[in-house]
Design an enzyme around this catalytic site. Structure first.
Site, PDB file in Angstrom:
ATOM      1  N   TYR A 152       0.829  -1.217   0.000  1.00 12.25           N
ATOM      2  CA  TYR A 152       0.000   0.000   0.000  1.00 12.25           C
ATOM      3  C   TYR A 152       0.865   1.269   0.000  1.00 12.25           C
ATOM      4  O   TYR A 152       0.582   2.224  -0.730  1.00 12.25           O
ATOM      5  CB  TYR A 152      -0.895  -0.047   1.240  1.00 12.25           C
ATOM      6  N   LYS A 156       0.841   4.080  -2.831  1.00 12.49           N
ATOM      7  CA  LYS A 156       0.457   5.460  -2.525  1.00 12.49           C
ATOM      8  C   LYS A 156       1.589   6.453  -2.822  1.00 12.49           C
ATOM      9  O   LYS A 156       1.339   7.606  -3.164  1.00 12.49           O
ATOM     10  CB  LYS A 156      -0.016   5.572  -1.076  1.00 12.49           C
TER      11      LYS A 156
HETATM   12  P1  NAP Z   1     -13.362   2.152   1.599  1.00  7.27           P
HETATM   13  O1  NAP Z   1     -14.377   2.635   2.584  1.00  7.27           O
HETATM   14  O2  NAP Z   1     -12.817   0.776   1.738  1.00  7.27           O
HETATM   15  O3  NAP Z   1     -13.957   2.368   0.134  1.00  7.27           O
HETATM   16  C1  NAP Z   1     -13.213   2.010  -0.991  1.00  7.27           C
HETATM   17  C2  NAP Z   1     -14.151   1.829  -2.145  1.00  7.27           C
HETATM   18  O4  NAP Z   1     -13.365   1.442  -3.306  1.00  7.27           O
HETATM   19  C3  NAP Z   1     -15.178   0.712  -1.903  1.00  7.27           C
HETATM   20  O5  NAP Z   1     -16.456   1.140  -2.280  1.00  7.27           O
HETATM   21  C4  NAP Z   1     -14.665  -0.401  -2.804  1.00  7.27           C
HETATM   22  O6  NAP Z   1     -15.660  -1.247  -3.315  1.00  7.27           O
HETATM   23  C5  NAP Z   1     -14.061   0.380  -3.947  1.00  7.27           C
HETATM   24  N1  NAP Z   1     -13.179  -0.432  -4.756  1.00  7.27           N
HETATM   25  C6  NAP Z   1     -12.257  -1.336  -4.321  1.00  7.27           C
HETATM   26  N2  NAP Z   1     -11.670  -1.929  -5.376  1.00  7.27           N
HETATM   27  C7  NAP Z   1     -12.221  -1.408  -6.489  1.00  7.27           C
HETATM   28  C8  NAP Z   1     -12.035  -1.628  -7.880  1.00  7.27           C
HETATM   29  N3  NAP Z   1     -11.152  -2.528  -8.329  1.00  7.27           N
HETATM   30  N4  NAP Z   1     -12.789  -0.923  -8.755  1.00  7.27           N
HETATM   31  C9  NAP Z   1     -13.697  -0.030  -8.306  1.00  7.27           C
HETATM   32  N5  NAP Z   1     -13.907   0.246  -7.015  1.00  7.27           N
HETATM   33  C10 NAP Z   1     -13.187  -0.459  -6.105  1.00  7.27           C
HETATM   34  O7  NAP Z   1     -12.075   3.111   1.581  1.00  7.27           O
HETATM   35  P2  NAP Z   1     -11.895   4.643   1.997  1.00  7.27           P
HETATM   36  O8  NAP Z   1     -11.367   4.662   3.371  1.00  7.27           O
HETATM   37  O9  NAP Z   1     -13.098   5.434   1.639  1.00  7.27           O
HETATM   38  O10 NAP Z   1     -10.655   5.030   1.048  1.00  7.27           O
HETATM   39  C11 NAP Z   1     -10.817   5.713  -0.191  1.00  7.27           C
HETATM   40  C12 NAP Z   1      -9.437   6.054  -0.742  1.00  7.27           C
HETATM   41  O11 NAP Z   1      -8.725   6.853   0.194  1.00  7.27           O
HETATM   42  C13 NAP Z   1      -8.562   4.829  -0.999  1.00  7.27           C
HETATM   43  O12 NAP Z   1      -7.761   5.040  -2.136  1.00  7.27           O
HETATM   44  C14 NAP Z   1      -7.709   4.775   0.240  1.00  7.27           C
HETATM   45  O13 NAP Z   1      -6.498   4.075   0.004  1.00  7.27           O
HETATM   46  C15 NAP Z   1      -7.496   6.246   0.511  1.00  7.27           C
HETATM   47  N6  NAP Z   1      -7.129   6.562   1.899  1.00  7.27           N
HETATM   48  C16 NAP Z   1      -7.961   6.262   2.935  1.00  7.27           C
HETATM   49  C17 NAP Z   1      -7.577   6.579   4.230  1.00  7.27           C
HETATM   50  C18 NAP Z   1      -8.443   6.298   5.428  1.00  7.27           C
HETATM   51  O14 NAP Z   1      -7.974   6.558   6.560  1.00  7.27           O
HETATM   52  N7  NAP Z   1      -9.659   5.796   5.285  1.00  7.27           N
HETATM   53  C19 NAP Z   1      -6.342   7.189   4.461  1.00  7.27           C
HETATM   54  C20 NAP Z   1      -5.516   7.472   3.373  1.00  7.27           C
HETATM   55  C21 NAP Z   1      -5.928   7.155   2.095  1.00  7.27           C
HETATM   56  P3  NAP Z   1     -16.183  -2.555  -2.488  1.00  7.27           P
HETATM   57  O15 NAP Z   1     -16.991  -1.994  -1.390  1.00  7.27           O
HETATM   58  O16 NAP Z   1     -16.994  -3.322  -3.473  1.00  7.27           O
HETATM   59  O17 NAP Z   1     -14.956  -3.268  -2.033  1.00  7.27           O
END
Ligand code: NAP
Length: 251
Positions: A152, A156
Protein backbone atom coordinates in the site's frame (compact mmCIF):
# COMPACT_ATOMS: atom_id res chain seq x y z
CA UNK A 1 -19.93 27.50 -12.16
CA UNK A 2 -19.95 28.56 -15.80
CA UNK A 3 -19.76 25.27 -17.75
CA UNK A 4 -21.51 22.19 -16.31
CA UNK A 5 -18.86 19.52 -15.77
CA UNK A 6 -19.06 15.77 -15.54
CA UNK A 7 -17.04 14.16 -12.77
CA UNK A 8 -16.03 10.53 -12.35
CA UNK A 9 -15.37 9.37 -8.79
CA UNK A 10 -14.07 5.81 -8.47
CA UNK A 11 -14.78 3.67 -5.43
CA UNK A 12 -17.61 6.02 -4.52
CA UNK A 13 -20.28 3.61 -3.28
CA UNK A 14 -19.06 4.31 0.26
CA UNK A 15 -16.42 5.97 2.40
CA UNK A 16 -14.38 8.90 1.15
CA UNK A 17 -15.47 8.42 -2.47
CA UNK A 18 -19.18 8.66 -1.59
CA UNK A 19 -18.62 11.95 0.21
CA UNK A 20 -16.49 13.31 -2.66
CA UNK A 21 -19.25 12.35 -5.13
CA UNK A 22 -21.93 14.12 -3.06
CA UNK A 23 -19.73 17.20 -2.65
CA UNK A 24 -18.87 17.53 -6.35
CA UNK A 25 -22.59 17.17 -7.16
CA UNK A 26 -23.42 19.95 -4.72
CA UNK A 27 -20.71 22.00 -6.45
CA UNK A 28 -22.82 21.66 -9.61
CA UNK A 29 -21.21 18.72 -11.41
CA UNK A 30 -22.94 15.70 -12.90
CA UNK A 31 -21.32 12.74 -11.14
CA UNK A 32 -20.60 9.19 -12.24
CA UNK A 33 -20.61 7.07 -9.10
CA UNK A 34 -18.24 4.25 -10.06
CA UNK A 35 -17.67 1.16 -7.96
CA UNK A 36 -17.28 -2.61 -8.33
CA UNK A 37 -20.97 -3.33 -7.73
CA UNK A 38 -23.32 -1.05 -9.67
CA UNK A 39 -26.25 -1.65 -7.30
CA UNK A 40 -24.09 -0.53 -4.35
CA UNK A 41 -23.73 2.90 -6.04
CA UNK A 42 -27.48 3.53 -6.06
CA UNK A 43 -27.66 5.00 -2.54
CA UNK A 44 -25.19 7.75 -3.39
CA UNK A 45 -26.91 8.37 -6.73
CA UNK A 46 -30.22 8.73 -4.86
CA UNK A 47 -28.67 11.16 -2.35
CA UNK A 48 -27.47 13.31 -5.25
CA UNK A 49 -30.67 13.21 -7.28
CA UNK A 50 -32.86 13.88 -4.21
CA UNK A 51 -30.73 16.98 -3.58
CA UNK A 52 -31.47 18.14 -7.14
CA UNK A 53 -28.27 16.95 -8.82
CA UNK A 54 -27.44 14.56 -11.66
CA UNK A 55 -25.71 11.23 -11.12
CA UNK A 56 -25.23 7.83 -12.71
CA UNK A 57 -24.37 4.49 -11.08
CA UNK A 58 -21.63 2.69 -12.97
CA UNK A 59 -20.33 -0.78 -12.10
CA UNK A 60 -16.68 -1.08 -13.04
CA UNK A 61 -13.51 -2.74 -11.79
CA UNK A 62 -10.97 0.04 -12.32
CA UNK A 63 -8.17 -2.48 -12.85
CA UNK A 64 -9.98 -4.03 -15.85
CA UNK A 65 -8.96 -2.25 -19.06
CA UNK A 66 -12.03 -3.18 -21.11
CA UNK A 67 -14.40 -2.36 -18.25
CA UNK A 68 -12.81 1.07 -17.80
CA UNK A 69 -13.07 1.86 -21.52
CA UNK A 70 -16.74 0.81 -21.55
CA UNK A 71 -17.53 2.76 -18.36
CA UNK A 72 -15.95 5.98 -19.61
CA UNK A 73 -17.74 5.68 -22.95
CA UNK A 74 -21.05 5.14 -21.16
CA UNK A 75 -20.46 8.10 -18.83
CA UNK A 76 -19.58 10.37 -21.77
CA UNK A 77 -22.77 9.31 -23.54
CA UNK A 78 -25.15 9.53 -20.58
CA UNK A 79 -23.73 12.40 -18.48
CA UNK A 80 -21.37 14.25 -20.82
CA UNK A 81 -17.60 14.15 -21.42
CA UNK A 82 -15.83 13.42 -18.12
CA UNK A 83 -13.44 16.28 -17.48
CA UNK A 84 -13.10 15.79 -13.73
CA UNK A 85 -11.70 12.54 -12.36
CA UNK A 86 -11.09 11.48 -8.78
CA UNK A 87 -9.09 8.24 -8.58
CA UNK A 88 -10.25 7.11 -5.16
CA UNK A 89 -10.89 3.34 -5.47
CA UNK A 90 -8.64 1.52 -3.06
CA UNK A 91 -8.07 -1.64 -1.08
CA UNK A 92 -5.71 -2.75 1.67
CA UNK A 93 -4.03 -6.15 1.96
CA UNK A 94 -1.82 -5.44 4.98
CA UNK A 95 0.84 -7.82 6.21
CA UNK A 96 4.44 -7.74 7.30
CA UNK A 97 6.75 -8.24 4.34
CA UNK A 98 7.71 -11.82 5.21
CA UNK A 99 4.04 -12.81 5.31
CA UNK A 100 2.85 -10.72 2.35
CA UNK A 101 1.78 -12.86 -0.59
CA UNK A 102 2.39 -11.99 -4.22
CA UNK A 103 -1.37 -11.80 -4.62
CA UNK A 104 -1.54 -9.20 -1.80
CA UNK A 105 1.09 -7.16 -3.64
CA UNK A 106 -0.53 -7.44 -7.07
CA UNK A 107 -4.07 -6.74 -5.87
CA UNK A 108 -3.06 -3.46 -4.23
CA UNK A 109 -0.92 -2.33 -7.19
CA UNK A 110 -3.71 -3.20 -9.60
CA UNK A 111 -6.49 -1.24 -7.92
CA UNK A 112 -4.50 1.86 -6.98
CA UNK A 113 -1.89 2.27 -9.70
CA UNK A 114 -3.20 0.32 -12.69
CA UNK A 115 -6.73 1.60 -11.90
CA UNK A 116 -5.64 5.23 -11.73
CA UNK A 117 -3.60 4.80 -14.92
CA UNK A 118 -6.45 3.21 -16.89
CA UNK A 119 -9.05 5.72 -15.71
CA UNK A 120 -6.81 8.72 -16.28
CA UNK A 121 -5.81 7.56 -19.75
CA UNK A 122 -9.44 6.98 -20.73
CA UNK A 123 -10.67 10.32 -19.36
CA UNK A 124 -7.77 12.47 -20.56
CA UNK A 125 -8.97 12.14 -24.16
CA UNK A 126 -12.14 13.99 -23.16
CA UNK A 127 -10.19 16.53 -21.11
CA UNK A 128 -7.74 17.32 -23.89
CA UNK A 129 -10.60 17.74 -26.33
CA UNK A 130 -12.46 20.03 -23.90
CA UNK A 131 -9.21 21.88 -23.06
CA UNK A 132 -10.16 21.53 -19.42
CA UNK A 133 -9.55 18.84 -16.85
CA UNK A 134 -9.10 18.20 -13.16
CA UNK A 135 -7.54 14.94 -11.94
CA UNK A 136 -7.28 14.17 -8.23
CA UNK A 137 -5.50 11.04 -7.04
CA UNK A 138 -5.87 9.62 -3.56
CA UNK A 139 -2.49 9.03 -1.98
CA UNK A 140 -2.01 8.53 1.78
CA UNK A 141 0.28 9.40 4.66
CA UNK A 142 1.30 5.75 4.27
CA UNK A 143 3.29 6.90 1.21
CA UNK A 144 5.88 7.99 3.79
CA UNK A 145 6.18 4.38 4.99
CA UNK A 146 3.97 2.36 7.32
CA UNK A 147 4.61 -0.93 9.06
CA UNK A 148 2.59 -3.77 7.52
CA UNK A 149 1.86 -1.84 4.34
CA UNK A 150 4.79 -2.48 1.94
CA UNK A 151 2.32 -2.88 -0.93
CA UNK A 152 0.00 0.00 0.00
CA UNK A 153 2.77 2.48 0.84
CA UNK A 154 4.52 1.73 -2.45
CA UNK A 155 1.25 2.22 -4.34
CA UNK A 156 0.46 5.46 -2.52
CA UNK A 157 3.98 6.83 -3.13
CA UNK A 158 3.52 5.77 -6.74
CA UNK A 159 0.32 7.82 -6.92
CA UNK A 160 2.36 10.91 -6.09
CA UNK A 161 4.86 10.35 -8.93
CA UNK A 162 2.02 9.54 -11.29
CA UNK A 163 0.25 12.76 -10.31
CA UNK A 164 3.30 14.94 -10.92
CA UNK A 165 3.90 13.37 -14.33
CA UNK A 166 0.30 13.97 -15.39
CA UNK A 167 0.71 17.59 -14.29
CA UNK A 168 3.71 17.95 -16.62
CA UNK A 169 2.13 16.18 -19.57
CA UNK A 170 -1.38 17.59 -19.47
CA UNK A 171 -0.91 21.11 -18.16
CA UNK A 172 -0.87 22.68 -21.62
CA UNK A 173 -4.48 21.54 -22.09
CA UNK A 174 -5.61 23.27 -18.88
CA UNK A 175 -5.68 19.87 -17.20
CA UNK A 176 -4.38 19.86 -13.63
CA UNK A 177 -3.41 16.82 -11.58
CA UNK A 178 -3.07 16.87 -7.81
CA UNK A 179 -2.91 14.31 -5.04
CA UNK A 180 -4.58 14.26 -1.66
CA UNK A 181 -2.77 12.28 1.01
CA UNK A 182 -5.22 11.65 3.85
CA UNK A 183 -4.21 10.70 7.35
CA UNK A 184 -6.60 8.67 9.49
CA UNK A 185 -10.13 8.99 8.07
CA UNK A 186 -13.09 7.24 9.70
CA UNK A 187 -14.29 4.72 7.10
CA UNK A 188 -14.76 0.97 6.67
CA UNK A 189 -11.09 0.84 5.66
CA UNK A 190 -9.80 2.11 9.02
CA UNK A 191 -12.47 0.02 10.82
CA UNK A 192 -11.00 -3.04 9.09
CA UNK A 193 -7.52 -2.04 10.26
CA UNK A 194 -8.79 -1.73 13.84
CA UNK A 195 -10.22 -5.24 13.57
CA UNK A 196 -6.94 -6.59 12.17
CA UNK A 197 -4.96 -5.22 15.12
CA UNK A 198 -7.58 -6.49 17.57
CA UNK A 199 -8.93 -3.11 18.78
CA UNK A 200 -12.43 -1.70 18.95
CA UNK A 201 -12.95 1.13 16.44
CA UNK A 202 -13.58 3.79 19.12
CA UNK A 203 -10.45 2.80 21.03
CA UNK A 204 -8.47 2.72 17.76
CA UNK A 205 -9.74 6.20 16.77
CA UNK A 206 -8.89 7.62 20.21
CA UNK A 207 -5.36 6.23 19.99
CA UNK A 208 -4.92 7.76 16.53
CA UNK A 209 -6.39 11.12 17.62
CA UNK A 210 -3.88 11.35 20.48
CA UNK A 211 -1.10 11.53 17.86
CA UNK A 212 -2.83 14.10 15.62
CA UNK A 213 -2.19 17.84 16.18
CA UNK A 214 -5.86 18.84 15.75
CA UNK A 215 -6.71 16.11 18.29
CA UNK A 216 -9.30 14.27 16.24
CA UNK A 217 -9.45 11.72 13.45
CA UNK A 218 -10.52 12.79 10.00
CA UNK A 219 -13.90 12.38 8.34
CA UNK A 220 -14.73 11.82 4.65
CA UNK A 221 -15.97 15.45 4.48
CA UNK A 222 -12.43 16.64 5.26
CA UNK A 223 -11.19 14.95 2.09
CA UNK A 224 -14.23 15.99 0.04
CA UNK A 225 -13.50 19.62 0.88
CA UNK A 226 -9.93 19.35 -0.44
CA UNK A 227 -11.13 17.50 -3.55
CA UNK A 228 -13.73 20.20 -4.17
CA UNK A 229 -10.98 22.81 -4.21
CA UNK A 230 -8.70 20.90 -6.60
CA UNK A 231 -11.66 20.19 -8.94
CA UNK A 232 -12.89 23.77 -8.97
CA UNK A 233 -12.63 26.03 -12.01
CA UNK A 234 -10.53 28.51 -10.05
CA UNK A 235 -7.80 26.01 -9.12
CA UNK A 236 -6.28 25.97 -12.62
CA UNK A 237 -2.87 27.29 -11.48
CA UNK A 238 -2.46 24.59 -8.82
CA UNK A 239 -1.02 21.42 -10.30
CA UNK A 240 1.32 18.59 -9.39
CA UNK A 241 0.78 19.16 -5.68
CA UNK A 242 0.43 16.67 -2.86
CA UNK A 243 -1.83 17.94 -0.11
CA UNK A 244 -1.56 16.10 3.21
CA UNK A 245 -4.98 16.24 4.84
CA UNK A 246 -3.99 14.72 8.12
CA UNK A 247 -4.75 17.17 10.90
CA UNK A 248 -1.15 18.29 11.08
CA UNK A 249 2.08 18.59 9.11
CA UNK A 250 3.81 15.68 7.37
CA UNK A 251 7.29 15.55 5.86
P1 NAP B 1 -13.36 2.15 1.60
O1 NAP B 1 -14.38 2.64 2.58
O2 NAP B 1 -12.82 0.78 1.74
O3 NAP B 1 -13.96 2.37 0.13
C1 NAP B 1 -13.21 2.01 -0.99
C2 NAP B 1 -14.15 1.83 -2.14
O4 NAP B 1 -13.37 1.44 -3.31
C3 NAP B 1 -15.18 0.71 -1.90
O5 NAP B 1 -16.46 1.14 -2.28
C4 NAP B 1 -14.67 -0.40 -2.80
O6 NAP B 1 -15.66 -1.25 -3.31
C5 NAP B 1 -14.06 0.38 -3.95
N1 NAP B 1 -13.18 -0.43 -4.76
C6 NAP B 1 -12.26 -1.34 -4.32
N2 NAP B 1 -11.67 -1.93 -5.38
C7 NAP B 1 -12.22 -1.41 -6.49
C8 NAP B 1 -12.03 -1.63 -7.88
N3 NAP B 1 -11.15 -2.53 -8.33
N4 NAP B 1 -12.79 -0.92 -8.75
C9 NAP B 1 -13.70 -0.03 -8.31
N5 NAP B 1 -13.91 0.25 -7.02
C10 NAP B 1 -13.19 -0.46 -6.11
O7 NAP B 1 -12.08 3.11 1.58
P2 NAP B 1 -11.89 4.64 2.00
O8 NAP B 1 -11.37 4.66 3.37
O9 NAP B 1 -13.10 5.43 1.64
O10 NAP B 1 -10.66 5.03 1.05
C11 NAP B 1 -10.82 5.71 -0.19
C12 NAP B 1 -9.44 6.05 -0.74
O11 NAP B 1 -8.73 6.85 0.19
C13 NAP B 1 -8.56 4.83 -1.00
O12 NAP B 1 -7.76 5.04 -2.14
C14 NAP B 1 -7.71 4.78 0.24
O13 NAP B 1 -6.50 4.08 0.00
C15 NAP B 1 -7.50 6.25 0.51
N6 NAP B 1 -7.13 6.56 1.90
C16 NAP B 1 -7.96 6.26 2.94
C17 NAP B 1 -7.58 6.58 4.23
C18 NAP B 1 -8.44 6.30 5.43
O14 NAP B 1 -7.97 6.56 6.56
N7 NAP B 1 -9.66 5.80 5.29
C19 NAP B 1 -6.34 7.19 4.46
C20 NAP B 1 -5.52 7.47 3.37
C21 NAP B 1 -5.93 7.15 2.10
P3 NAP B 1 -16.18 -2.55 -2.49
O15 NAP B 1 -16.99 -1.99 -1.39
O16 NAP B 1 -16.99 -3.32 -3.47
O17 NAP B 1 -14.96 -3.27 -2.03
Amino acid sequence: MSTPRTAVVTGSARGIGAEVARRLASDGMAVAVVDLDESACQGVVDDITHAGGRALAVGCDVSDEAAVAAAVERIAGELGPPTVLVNNAGIIRDNLLFKMTTDDWDAVMNVHLRGAFLMSRACQAHMVEAKHGRIVNLSSTSALGNRGQANYSAAKAGMQGFTKTLAFELGRYDVTANAIAPGFIETDMTAATAERVGMGFEEFKAAAASQIPVARTGRPEDIAHAASFFCSEGAGFVSGQVLYVAGGPRD
